[in-house]
Design a protein around this motif. Sequence first.
Motif, PDB file in Angstrom:
ATOM      1  N   ARG A   1      -8.301  70.641  13.965  1.00 13.90           N
ATOM      2  CA  ARG A   1      -9.237  70.987  12.348  1.00 13.90           C
ATOM      3  C   ARG A   1      -9.934  72.280  13.414  1.00 13.90           C
ATOM      4  NH1 ARG A   1     -13.200  69.858   9.502  1.00 13.90           N
ATOM      5  NH2 ARG A   1     -14.497  67.898  10.536  1.00 13.90           N
ATOM      6  N   LEU A   2     -11.495  71.346  13.952  1.00 20.30           N
ATOM      7  CA  LEU A   2     -12.105  72.338  14.332  1.00 20.30           C
ATOM      8  C   LEU A   2     -12.209  73.593  14.492  1.00 20.30           C
ATOM      9  CD1 LEU A   2     -15.009  69.571  14.656  1.00 20.30           C
ATOM     10  CD2 LEU A   2     -15.149  71.594  13.259  1.00 20.30           C
ATOM     11  N   SER A   3     -10.972  73.738  15.463  1.00 26.31           N
ATOM     12  CA  SER A   3     -10.159  74.734  16.628  1.00 26.31           C
ATOM     13  C   SER A   3      -9.833  75.717  16.010  1.00 26.31           C
ATOM     14  CB  SER A   3      -9.768  74.260  17.702  1.00 26.31           C
ATOM     15  OG  SER A   3     -10.267  73.405  18.350  1.00 26.31           O
ATOM     16  N   GLU A   4      -8.991  75.358  15.023  1.00 20.40           N
ATOM     17  CA  GLU A   4      -8.408  75.983  13.608  1.00 20.40           C
ATOM     18  C   GLU A   4      -9.345  76.759  13.085  1.00 20.40           C
ATOM     19  OE1 GLU A   4      -5.376  74.026  11.649  1.00 20.40           O
ATOM     20  OE2 GLU A   4      -4.006  75.578  12.395  1.00 20.40           O
ATOM     21  N   LYS A   5     -10.351  75.781  12.252  1.00 24.04           N
ATOM     22  CA  LYS A   5     -11.455  76.880  11.478  1.00 24.04           C
ATOM     23  C   LYS A   5     -12.412  77.579  12.295  1.00 24.04           C
ATOM     24  CE  LYS A   5     -15.725  74.790   9.406  1.00 24.04           C
ATOM     25  NZ  LYS A   5     -16.462  73.849   8.970  1.00 24.04           N
ATOM     26  N   HIS A   6     -12.704  77.350  13.158  1.00 27.99           N
ATOM     27  CA  HIS A   6     -13.629  78.153  14.223  1.00 27.99           C
ATOM     28  C   HIS A   6     -12.175  79.364  15.216  1.00 27.99           C
ATOM     29  CE1 HIS A   6     -17.228  76.745  12.988  1.00 27.99           C
ATOM     30  NE2 HIS A   6     -16.468  75.775  12.580  1.00 27.99           N
ATOM     31  N   ASP A   7     -11.061  79.548  15.699  1.00 31.26           N
ATOM     32  CA  ASP A   7     -10.227  79.848  15.824  1.00 31.26           C
ATOM     33  C   ASP A   7     -10.790  79.958  17.456  1.00 31.26           C
ATOM     34  OD1 ASP A   7      -8.460  81.659  16.113  1.00 31.26           O
ATOM     35  OD2 ASP A   7      -9.369  83.295  16.116  1.00 31.26           O
ATOM     36  N   LEU A   8     -10.405  78.878  18.171  1.00 29.88           N
ATOM     37  CA  LEU A   8     -11.099  78.692  19.657  1.00 29.88           C
ATOM     38  C   LEU A   8      -9.528  77.617  19.973  1.00 29.88           C
ATOM     39  CD1 LEU A   8     -13.802  76.048  19.140  1.00 29.88           C
ATOM     40  CD2 LEU A   8     -14.363  78.488  18.923  1.00 29.88           C
ATOM     41  N   ILE A   9      -9.468  78.636  21.246  1.00 30.53           N
ATOM     42  CA  ILE A   9      -8.487  78.093  22.060  1.00 30.53           C
ATOM     43  C   ILE A   9      -8.842  76.690  22.629  1.00 30.53           C
ATOM     44  CG2 ILE A   9      -7.009  78.607  24.363  1.00 30.53           C
ATOM     45  CD1 ILE A   9      -6.587  80.512  22.324  1.00 30.53           C
ATOM     46  N   VAL A  10      -7.832  75.644  22.644  1.00 31.08           N
ATOM     47  CA  VAL A  10      -7.927  74.206  23.544  1.00 31.08           C
ATOM     48  C   VAL A  10      -7.588  74.711  24.885  1.00 31.08           C
ATOM     49  CG1 VAL A  10      -7.534  71.861  22.861  1.00 31.08           C
ATOM     50  CG2 VAL A  10      -8.059  72.982  21.375  1.00 31.08           C
ATOM     51  N   ILE A  11      -7.948  74.206  25.938  1.00 32.73           N
ATOM     52  CA  ILE A  11      -7.501  74.150  27.388  1.00 32.73           C
ATOM     53  C   ILE A  11      -7.941  72.352  26.956  1.00 32.73           C
ATOM     54  CG2 ILE A  11      -8.020  74.259  29.642  1.00 32.73           C
ATOM     55  CD1 ILE A  11      -9.937  76.398  28.748  1.00 32.73           C
ATOM     56  N   SER A  12      -6.555  71.875  27.702  1.00 32.91           N
ATOM     57  CA  SER A  12      -6.141  70.207  27.101  1.00 32.91           C
ATOM     58  C   SER A  12      -5.670  70.004  29.439  1.00 32.91           C
ATOM     59  CB  SER A  12      -5.366  70.035  26.523  1.00 32.91           C
ATOM     60  OG  SER A  12      -4.713  68.071  26.203  1.00 32.91           O
ATOM     61  N   ASP A  13      -6.607  69.010  29.120  1.00 37.52           N
ATOM     62  CA  ASP A  13      -6.108  68.893  30.807  1.00 37.52           C
ATOM     63  C   ASP A  13      -5.588  67.327  30.783  1.00 37.52           C
ATOM     64  OD1 ASP A  13      -6.223  67.814  33.453  1.00 37.52           O
ATOM     65  OD2 ASP A  13      -8.046  68.438  34.018  1.00 37.52           O
ATOM     66  N   GLU A  14      -4.513  67.142  31.254  1.00 33.66           N
ATOM     67  CA  GLU A  14      -3.408  65.949  30.948  1.00 33.66           C
ATOM     68  C   GLU A  14      -2.482  65.725  32.001  1.00 33.66           C
ATOM     69  OE1 GLU A  14      -0.874  65.973  27.043  1.00 33.66           O
ATOM     70  OE2 GLU A  14      -2.691  67.607  26.373  1.00 33.66           O
ATOM     71  N   LEU A  15      -4.019  65.727  32.841  1.00 34.66           N
ATOM     72  CA  LEU A  15      -3.177  65.568  35.037  1.00 34.66           C
ATOM     73  C   LEU A  15      -2.664  64.060  34.604  1.00 34.66           C
ATOM     74  CD1 LEU A  15      -2.552  65.808  37.828  1.00 34.66           C
ATOM     75  CD2 LEU A  15      -5.131  65.944  38.059  1.00 34.66           C
ATOM     76  N   TYR A  16      -3.632  63.601  34.047  1.00 40.37           N
ATOM     77  CA  TYR A  16      -3.036  61.770  34.016  1.00 40.37           C
ATOM     78  C   TYR A  16      -2.213  61.338  33.023  1.00 40.37           C
ATOM     79  CZ  TYR A  16      -7.260  61.382  37.781  1.00 40.37           C
ATOM     80  OH  TYR A  16      -8.242  62.199  38.035  1.00 40.37           O
ATOM     81  N   ASP A  17      -1.114  62.206  31.980  1.00 40.79           N
ATOM     82  CA  ASP A  17      -0.812  61.427  31.270  1.00 40.79           C
ATOM     83  C   ASP A  17       0.157  60.411  31.112  1.00 40.79           C
ATOM     84  OD1 ASP A  17       1.238  62.986  32.583  1.00 40.79           O
ATOM     85  OD2 ASP A  17       2.294  63.291  30.911  1.00 40.79           O
ATOM     86  N   GLN A  18       0.810  59.905  32.437  1.00 39.24           N
ATOM     87  CA  GLN A  18       1.612  58.920  32.876  1.00 39.24           C
ATOM     88  C   GLN A  18       0.964  57.478  32.820  1.00 39.24           C
ATOM     89  OE1 GLN A  18       5.271  59.850  34.304  1.00 39.24           O
ATOM     90  NE2 GLN A  18       5.296  61.968  34.369  1.00 39.24           N
ATOM     91  N   LEU A  19      -1.312  58.087  33.131  1.00 39.37           N
ATOM     92  CA  LEU A  19      -1.134  56.358  33.499  1.00 39.37           C
ATOM     93  C   LEU A  19      -1.890  56.265  32.178  1.00 39.37           C
ATOM     94  CD1 LEU A  19      -2.637  57.485  37.539  1.00 39.37           C
ATOM     95  CD2 LEU A  19      -0.235  56.587  36.410  1.00 39.37           C
ATOM     96  N   VAL A  20      -1.602  55.381  31.329  1.00 39.37           N
ATOM     97  CA  VAL A  20      -2.549  54.722  30.403  1.00 39.37           C
ATOM     98  C   VAL A  20      -1.463  53.235  29.925  1.00 39.37           C
ATOM     99  CG1 VAL A  20      -3.022  57.268  28.819  1.00 39.37           C
ATOM    100  CG2 VAL A  20      -1.122  55.403  28.666  1.00 39.37           C
ATOM    101  N   TYR A  21      -2.349  52.380  29.559  1.00 37.56           N
ATOM    102  CA  TYR A  21      -2.274  51.193  29.906  1.00 37.56           C
ATOM    103  C   TYR A  21      -2.879  50.447  28.154  1.00 37.56           C
ATOM    104  CZ  TYR A  21      -3.565  53.268  34.085  1.00 37.56           C
ATOM    105  OH  TYR A  21      -3.825  53.515  35.333  1.00 37.56           O
ATOM    106  N   GLY A  22      -1.028  50.260  28.041  1.00 34.29           N
ATOM    107  CA  GLY A  22      -0.876  49.827  26.646  1.00 34.29           C
ATOM    108  C   GLY A  22      -1.737  50.578  25.204  1.00 34.29           C
ATOM    109  N   VAL A  23      -1.568  51.260  25.277  1.00 33.99           N
ATOM    110  CA  VAL A  23      -2.082  52.902  24.288  1.00 33.99           C
ATOM    111  C   VAL A  23      -1.473  54.377  24.526  1.00 33.99           C
ATOM    112  CG1 VAL A  23      -4.467  52.231  24.051  1.00 33.99           C
ATOM    113  CG2 VAL A  23      -4.249  53.395  26.235  1.00 33.99           C
ATOM    114  N   GLU A  24      -1.134  55.218  23.412  1.00 30.91           N
ATOM    115  CA  GLU A  24       0.019  55.746  23.521  1.00 30.91           C
ATOM    116  C   GLU A  24      -0.986  56.827  24.129  1.00 30.91           C
ATOM    117  OE1 GLU A  24       1.611  58.786  20.043  1.00 30.91           O
ATOM    118  OE2 GLU A  24      -0.130  57.552  19.879  1.00 30.91           O
ATOM    119  N   HIS A  25      -0.571  58.077  24.507  1.00 34.93           N
ATOM    120  CA  HIS A  25      -1.242  59.545  25.006  1.00 34.93           C
ATOM    121  C   HIS A  25      -0.409  59.926  24.407  1.00 34.93           C
ATOM    122  CE1 HIS A  25      -2.364  62.493  27.878  1.00 34.93           C
ATOM    123  NE2 HIS A  25      -1.213  63.722  26.869  1.00 34.93           N
ATOM    124  N   VAL A  26      -1.086  61.276  23.828  1.00 36.78           N
ATOM    125  CA  VAL A  26      -1.596  62.469  22.450  1.00 36.78           C
ATOM    126  C   VAL A  26      -1.267  63.967  23.203  1.00 36.78           C
ATOM    127  CG1 VAL A  26      -1.421  63.100  20.562  1.00 36.78           C
ATOM    128  CG2 VAL A  26      -2.189  60.595  20.336  1.00 36.78           C
TER     129      VAL A  26
END
Length: 387
Positions: free
Chosen positions: A190-215
């Motif tokens: 929401r805030l990135s859209e409001k302030h027109d920011l780029i988001v760099i999302s480092d999801e290197l560990y995306d498959q290493l989650v325990y009992g929760v969802e990675h979004v």
Amino acid sequence: MDQRYLAQRVINLKPSGIRKFFDIVATMKDVISLGIGEPDFTTPESIVQAGIQSLKQGETHYTSNAGRIKLREIISAHIEKHYGVKYDPASEIMVTVGVSEALYLAMTALLNPGEEVIIPTPCFVAYQAEALLAGGTPVEVATSMQDNFLLRPEAFEAAITPRTKAILIGYPNNPTGAVATRQSLLEIARLSEKHDLIVISDELYDQLVYGVEHVCFPSLPGMRQRTILLGGFSKNYAMTGWRIGYAAAPVDILKGLVRVHQYTIMSAPTIAQDAAIEALLNGSSAVEEMRNEYNRRRQLIVTGLNRLGLPTFEPHGAFYAFPQISVTGMDDETFAHTLLEEERVAVVPGTAFGKGGEGFVRCSYATAYEKIEEALERLAAFMRRHG
Ligand SMILES: Cc1ncc(COP(=O)(O)O)c(C=O)c1O
């Protein structure tokens, strides 16, 4: 010759707190290291074989700048299958020398001199340095254990100025193990859209989650068009030494990253690209085995640290526990040095990871179960003296 000859932006870079500490560890005997940020597993056999095959078949040449199209197609299919986000393999995905290179490319391609990038901390040690090297200004926003090490929207918004270009987030997080909730990411969106920011999302560990969802950040409404998604193989597939990762972004942004890559790197290692194809096609059961083992160790170390009187947030991702050590009356650097000296256990001072790391240390559980047990016994002895 002396430092005078170096460029100011290089002189300004602080040496990594982790390196300094591990130079000392390397000179000592009988140390149990909870300091290393990489899997203790070697790369699964079928992936190693794919690398060997590649070499034997004479794949010893450059690939196209963006990487083998076959690998980009498989990365694209992988992201779509897991997160429902579509990227065109021909123009929106590139193969990099690990997420490390992808971070460098993103910063270099985005930041004009003096432009700011907001970085929630504690975070991976390279984030601030990459921003500085690119001529930008990193703006740290500390998170806290009370907030589960997630970014408070008010703190994020308060850090935004007319010079803010981007925000760099990394979940699952190194060093805290925090996995961002959908709600928390929606606030960032929401805030990135409001302030027109780029988001760099480092999801290197995306498959290493325990009992929760990675979004996956670009899967959120409206975010694909303003996100540079970084992913890789180092942690999920235990491939740190292969030096391979990727970036995915809308075509015009990706073009910028490829332009920098083309003149600095040319192309990611060819045999590593072939091994990465095998990892994505056939590596999921090996990832599951490693994840199950990390999870067993995670429970051991988190329960053990809390029992010793070191309050430890429950990490749901990556392979790090981040205990608070202030009950000992020491700061995190003193704690790490004293623990190493007295009990030969290596952990990393939290301040190495930026603001918000003060008073904590990072303990990696990417090490054998029995070693963690022994480390906890040594820590118990330490806490009897200092707790
Ligand atoms: C959050 C995070 N991003 C990026 C990297 C660099 O990874 P790579 O081996 O893909 O360059 C690391 C390595 O520790 C990390 O923890």
